[in-house]
Every structure is written in structure tokens, then in C-alpha cells.
Scaffold this motif. Sequence first.
Motif, mmCIF file in Angstrom:
data_model
loop_
_atom_site.group_PDB
_atom_site.id
_atom_site.type_symbol
_atom_site.label_atom_id
_atom_site.label_comp_id
_atom_site.label_asym_id
_atom_site.label_seq_id
_atom_site.Cartn_x
_atom_site.Cartn_y
_atom_site.Cartn_z
ATOM 1 N N GLN A 120 -10.939 -6.822 2.318
ATOM 2 C CA GLN A 120 -9.644 -7.130 2.929
ATOM 3 C C GLN A 120 -8.553 -6.221 2.358
ATOM 4 O O GLN A 120 -7.682 -5.731 3.094
ATOM 5 N N ILE A 121 -8.615 -5.993 1.051
ATOM 6 C CA ILE A 121 -7.623 -5.128 0.407
ATOM 7 C C ILE A 121 -7.751 -3.696 0.918
ATOM 8 O O ILE A 121 -6.748 -3.032 1.213
ATOM 9 N N LEU A 122 -8.980 -3.207 1.071
ATOM 10 C CA LEU A 122 -9.186 -1.853 1.571
ATOM 11 C C LEU A 122 -8.697 -1.713 3.012
ATOM 12 O O LEU A 122 -8.156 -0.669 3.401
ATOM 13 N N ARG A 123 -8.869 -2.747 3.824
ATOM 14 C CA ARG A 123 -8.349 -2.709 5.198
ATOM 15 C C ARG A 123 -6.823 -2.571 5.201
ATOM 16 O O ARG A 123 -6.257 -1.756 5.949
ATOM 17 N N GLN A 124 -6.184 -3.360 4.364
ATOM 18 C CA GLN A 124 -4.726 -3.305 4.298
ATOM 19 C C GLN A 124 -4.252 -1.947 3.784
ATOM 20 O O GLN A 124 -3.297 -1.359 4.324
ATOM 21 N N MET A 125 -4.915 -1.435 2.786
ATOM 22 C CA MET A 125 -4.539 -0.139 2.223
ATOM 23 C C MET A 125 -4.704 0.974 3.254
ATOM 24 O O MET A 125 -3.847 1.863 3.369
ATOM 25 N N SER A 126 -5.810 0.958 4.000
ATOM 26 C CA SER A 126 -6.061 2.013 4.974
ATOM 27 C C SER A 126 -5.079 1.962 6.136
ATOM 28 O O SER A 126 -4.784 2.993 6.759
ATOM 29 N N GLN A 127 -4.566 0.775 6.453
ATOM 30 C CA GLN A 127 -3.569 0.645 7.515
ATOM 31 C C GLN A 127 -2.209 1.204 7.081
ATOM 32 O O GLN A 127 -1.474 1.771 7.903
ATOM 33 N N ARG A 128 -1.904 1.054 5.803
ATOM 34 C CA ARG A 128 -0.611 1.526 5.289
ATOM 35 C C ARG A 128 -0.618 3.022 4.994
ATOM 36 O O ARG A 128 0.420 3.677 5.064
ATOM 37 N N ASP A 129 -1.785 3.560 4.612
ATOM 38 C CA ASP A 129 -1.842 4.936 4.119
ATOM 39 C C ASP A 129 -3.021 5.656 4.773
ATOM 40 O O ASP A 129 -4.177 5.274 4.582
ATOM 41 N N HIS A 130 -2.737 6.709 5.543
ATOM 42 C CA HIS A 130 -3.801 7.426 6.239
ATOM 43 C C HIS A 130 -4.684 8.222 5.289
ATOM 44 O O HIS A 130 -5.765 8.680 5.673
ATOM 45 N N HIS A 131 -4.231 8.408 4.041
ATOM 46 C CA HIS A 131 -5.063 9.099 3.054
ATOM 47 C C HIS A 131 -6.238 8.235 2.589
ATOM 48 O O HIS A 131 -7.213 8.750 2.049
ATOM 49 N N ILE A 132 -6.113 6.922 2.760
ATOM 50 C CA ILE A 132 -7.149 5.999 2.305
ATOM 51 C C ILE A 132 -8.223 5.874 3.370
ATOM 52 O O ILE A 132 -7.957 5.514 4.517
ATOM 53 N N LYS A 133 -9.460 6.163 2.983
ATOM 54 C CA LYS A 133 -10.621 5.986 3.850
ATOM 55 C C LYS A 133 -11.597 5.037 3.157
ATOM 56 O O LYS A 133 -11.608 4.940 1.925
#
Length: 323
Positions: free
Chosen positions: A54-67
Amino acid sequence: MVPRKLISVLTPCYNEEKNLEDIAHHVRTIFEKLPQYDYEHLFIDNYSTDTSRQILRQMSQRDHHIKAIFNLRNFGAIRSSFHGLLEARGDAVINMAADFQDPPEMIPAFLAHWEEGEKVVAAIKEESEEGFLMFRLRKTYYYLLDKVAEVPILQNFTGFGLYDREVMDIMRTLKDPNPYFRGLISELGFPVKKVLFKQPRRKRGITSTNFYWLYNFAVLGITSHSKLPLRLATMSGFVFSILFFFLGIIYLVYKLVAWNSFSLGMAPLLIGVFFFCSLILFFIGVLGEYIGMIHTHVLQRPLVIEQERLNFNDLHYQEKSYV
């Protein structure tokens, strides 16, 4: 305009909910000070049972650098981490743990050495804040592995470091279903730039590694890069057969000379039987480890099966989803 070089930062994770936001923030802060590079921060989640996904989903939505890559099940840390490395498409890949035992602050030093032409930059633990006994055991293991391996093995190297695209392209051709990555770096033969560091303690949370994982990892390193245990079994059998042949001759001669007064007794016989049974079981176990490794390679199963990918929508990647 010359395109910026892409740097991939890989962070394997399993139940690291307390560290994910923090490690991503640290990496982002570092690359904000390095505007000459574009970067991606790739997390490969090995079927976490906490809120990591869930945390990774939120992070990837906020920051396009996160995959992120979500595995369909837990495939083991070795296979999951290696798959993540192979899926990174940067001009250089930095492998770094989520628990801050691999300090993100070393990234600029890695990149500086890479720009000087180094293909592999390896972080070497000179000291560690982990328990003294565990640190000494690890150090002793790497020392012994280096002595028995067919190629020189990097001492106190955890995989934390930078790898050029040329190195990773060769890794992609190996098709090893259960790779010992630290040994593969030595096998490839690229010159290695060593950067010494003091390993800090884990920042938050509890490590998921246990005794079985450590044992499996240690045996994998030996069976992947040394045939010495097999040859030791052969040599031991040869030496002991010669030794006990002569002992048998001595016993026979002594018995013939002192037929009535010489008695061997049961104790030496029992000790000898138990000793050889233990020796046989040990070498059967050694042989079994090598057969198991061969069996894994023959099956040719994939490193992992992916369940989902997040933010893989640029030109470097193709979308993948299996369920």
C-alpha cells in the motif's frame, strides 16, 4: 540537448513498511543535488505481509521516479533481488537495502568512480555496528569462501554497490535460476573499485533473515564457486583407505605374534564405526547440496513471477501483468 544518464537504484524489500518512505526520501534528496542525472528508484516487493505494498502504491502515485514490482509469492531474497537488478534499465544500477545498513549517502561517491570509468564499484564493510559475534562469523565465512573458491571473492561485500550497464547486460545472459550475485561479480572478472565504509545498525523494524536463510546463502556461495568439498570427499576416502589398510596389516601381524595376549576390545571398534558413519553422512550431505544445485538449474524455473508493476510506462520498459 544531450540526454541525462539514467541511474537505477534498486531496493529489494520484504515487510519494510517502516523504512520505505524514509529510504525513498533520502534517495530523492541525494539526486536533487545531482541534476546531471535522471534516476529511478525501483522497489521489488517479495510478497510482503505488512502494509509495504500500500505504501509503495502511494509513493508511486506521488513520484514518477518510484517504480515497483510486486512478486506473485515469496520467491526468496536471492532470486527476488537478482530479478530486480535484471529489470533495472539504467546506464548504471545501484543495489541498496531498505534498512539503511547500506548508507544512501555513498551514492555520490559511487557515481564519481563510475564517471572515472569504473564498471563495478563495491562497498566493502570495514567495520559494522551489528553484533560483534555475527560480524566475526560473516568475516570468517568470506575469508574461508575466498580460500576455497576458484576465483578471488570480495571480502565483506554484501552486494551494495554500483554496476555499469555493460555488467548488467552480461548478467542478463547468464540465466542462473539461483544466483550468488556476490560471487558472480568476481566470476565476470571486471576490475572492482572498492569503497570502504562502516555499516550502521538497521534503522527500523526487524530483519526477516533467519538461521536457515543464512545457512542456505552460505552453502550457495560454496557450491556455486568451489568444487573443493567434493574433492575433499574423494581425497579423504583415498587417504583413509590407505591408512586403515596399513592399520589392518599391523593388527594382523600383531595378532599373529601375540595371539593369546592381544585383545582389541569393543571400544575402538565402536568409535571407529561411529566416526566413519558420521564422515559418510557428512559427505553424503555435501554431495546432496551439489545435486540440489544441479536440480535447480535443470528445472529452469523463472527467478520470480510478477504480479504487478507500477510506473513502468516509459520507453525503457514494457508493461507486464500476470494476474
